[in-house]
Write a protein that holds these residues in place. Sequence first.
Motif, PDB file in Angstrom:
ATOM      1  N   PRO A 106     -15.531  -9.305  -3.939  1.00 37.97           N
ATOM      2  CA  PRO A 106     -14.901  -9.344  -2.626  1.00 37.97           C
ATOM      3  C   PRO A 106     -13.461  -9.813  -2.732  1.00 37.97           C
ATOM      4  N   MET A 107     -12.572  -9.185  -1.957  1.00 39.55           N
ATOM      5  CA  MET A 107     -11.139  -9.505  -2.029  1.00 39.55           C
ATOM      6  C   MET A 107     -10.883 -10.863  -1.377  1.00 39.55           C
TER       7      MET A 107
ATOM      8  N   THR B 117      -8.399 -13.687   0.558  1.00 37.08           N
ATOM      9  CA  THR B 117      -7.462 -13.591   1.679  1.00 37.08           C
ATOM     10  C   THR B 117      -6.066 -13.250   1.181  1.00 37.08           C
TER      11      THR B 117
ATOM     12  N   ILE C  39      -5.780  -9.590   0.439  1.00 40.51           N
ATOM     13  CA  ILE C  39      -5.719  -8.801   1.680  1.00 40.51           C
ATOM     14  C   ILE C  39      -4.319  -8.885   2.296  1.00 40.51           C
ATOM     15  N   THR C  40      -3.794 -10.086   2.390  1.00 42.76           N
ATOM     16  CA  THR C  40      -2.462 -10.234   3.000  1.00 42.76           C
ATOM     17  C   THR C  40      -1.386  -9.564   2.153  1.00 42.76           C
TER      18      THR C  40
ATOM     19  N   LEU D 142      -1.851  -6.887   0.360  1.00 43.44           N
ATOM     20  CA  LEU D 142      -1.971  -5.450   0.639  1.00 43.44           C
ATOM     21  C   LEU D 142      -1.352  -5.091   1.997  1.00 43.44           C
ATOM     22  N   ILE D 143      -1.584  -5.950   2.977  1.00 44.60           N
ATOM     23  CA  ILE D 143      -1.002  -5.688   4.312  1.00 44.60           C
ATOM     24  C   ILE D 143       0.518  -5.676   4.221  1.00 44.60           C
ATOM     25  N   THR D 144       1.055  -6.600   3.446  1.00 41.26           N
ATOM     26  CA  THR D 144       2.507  -6.654   3.296  1.00 41.26           C
ATOM     27  C   THR D 144       3.028  -5.401   2.586  1.00 41.26           C
ATOM     28  N   LYS D 145       2.279  -4.933   1.598  1.00 43.36           N
ATOM     29  CA  LYS D 145       2.715  -3.719   0.900  1.00 43.36           C
ATOM     30  C   LYS D 145       2.599  -2.483   1.804  1.00 43.36           C
TER      31      LYS D 145
ATOM     32  N   LEU E   1      -4.294   1.049  -0.164  1.00 44.46           N
ATOM     33  CA  LEU E   1      -3.441   0.990   1.037  1.00 44.46           C
ATOM     34  C   LEU E   1      -3.907   1.978   2.096  1.00 44.46           C
TER      35      LEU E   1
ATOM     36  N   LEU F  69      -6.998   0.578   3.602  1.00 43.06           N
ATOM     37  CA  LEU F  69      -6.690  -0.562   4.473  1.00 43.06           C
ATOM     38  C   LEU F  69      -6.107  -0.105   5.814  1.00 43.06           C
TER      39      LEU F  69
ATOM     40  N   PHE G  99       2.378 -10.442   9.050  1.00 46.11           N
ATOM     41  CA  PHE G  99       2.497 -10.058   7.643  1.00 46.11           C
ATOM     42  C   PHE G  99       3.379  -8.834   7.419  1.00 46.11           C
TER      43      PHE G  99
ATOM     44  N   ILE H  82      -8.400 -11.017   9.372  1.00 42.69           N
ATOM     45  CA  ILE H  82      -8.397 -10.930   7.914  1.00 42.69           C
ATOM     46  C   ILE H  82      -9.832 -10.911   7.386  1.00 42.69           C
TER      47      ILE H  82
ATOM     48  N   ARG I  26     -11.457  -7.980   5.155  1.00 44.34           N
ATOM     49  CA  ARG I  26     -12.049  -8.246   3.838  1.00 44.34           C
ATOM     50  C   ARG I  26     -13.487  -7.723   3.776  1.00 44.34           C
TER      51      ARG I  26
ATOM     52  N   SER J  81     -14.767  -4.720   1.293  1.00 44.53           N
ATOM     53  CA  SER J  81     -15.853  -4.935   0.359  1.00 44.53           C
ATOM     54  C   SER J  81     -16.993  -3.950   0.638  1.00 44.53           C
TER      55      SER J  81
END
Lengths: 214, 182
Positions: free
Chosen positions: A6-7, A9, A12-13, A15-18, B117, B120, B140, B168, B172, B176
């Motif tokens: 599991p990723m 936090t 995840i953040t 990735l959101i920024t990218k 990406l 997501l 973010f 978040i 996540r 997953s």
Amino acid sequence: MAPRKPMSTKEITDLITKLKSETPDYPADLLAARKAAFLKQAVNISISTKGGPQGSSGGSGTAVGGGATSQGILLQALIGISVVAAMLLAAYAYRNQNPDTSQGNEVVAQENSSQPEELSSPLAPEFVVVETDSLLPSIIDPSTTATVTPGGFVDDSDPSKPSVAAAEAEKTKTNSGLHLGQTPGTPAAPGQGNPGNVNKPDKPDKPEKPKKEK
Amino acid sequence: MTDESALIKAAASLDSDALATIFDEYAPAIYKYLLRLGAGSQEADQITGDVFARVLEKFSEGKGPRKNLRSYLFQTAYHLIVDDSRDRQRSTILDVADTVKQDLKPVQSVTEEKILLEKLAGIMERELTEEQRNVIVLRFQEDFSLKETAEIIGKNVNAVKALQNRGINRLREAMSREDGGE
């Protein structure tokens, strides 16, 4: 293949920024058009606010506008007062000239009163033609007298009886309170209808209609 | 900060140069923000124009921001897109995911990160509520602080923190779940 962990936090953040960099840019032509429209709108608003009584210089503009409004009210009041004064002056001058005009009216009244005989109206004064014996032809009995009224009414009556015109003149002298042209009626007998107006004659009783036989 | 105050003051007096500077600096960012919230390209362009028109209106009335112009512009954009999305019943909900897909590079150069990406972006559109997505984008992607984000969406800082954490966690879990499903 083993399932991925599991990723966190942080991952995840990150990735959101990218993902931020993946968003397309504003198309240049649309951006230029929007900017031109925006600046044009700004110029229009600037012109309208500086030209009118409101806006960025709204404080002074509003104050000037308020002063102009009060001056306008004062001016209107002055105009109203001057108009009333002019009307009063005109009325005063007319009052001074009033005797002259009343004399003129009298002249006009005299001129009008000189021609009542030409009128054929029943309201006109009545006159009596009395034919004497010398003018009558021999066929007509000289003992009779004809009284002619302008309405064509001929009253053959006793000469000792006063004429209709004389009777009317006497009624006018007594001033019975009637209006011009109103003929007095027979006063109602006590106990009968219409007690309030004695001049108005009671309506005659309607004859009973015969009942129709079926 | 002093420069921004001077710029806002000049723009409030409807100075053309100051207004042009503000537009050049913030219009592209507003447009992208609207795309990230789910607007289509035409809708984002329209709302961007509406944002600056509203600012002009406020300036002409002697109102508008006196500081933190960026937050003010994003707040106006947020309110406008919320109103717009209510009217349109969120018909453009998947536009961002589609846009991201279109902007990705050809298949030959697609890396694992690009796949992540893309995934997501799709999850953000499907799984998050409107407020959660807005908070995550502001925090973010637009780099606003908690306090600024709270001002933009009209909530307190604790509510923003709660929305951020729930968003978040949901992302996540969804990531997953999709990884496990593959």
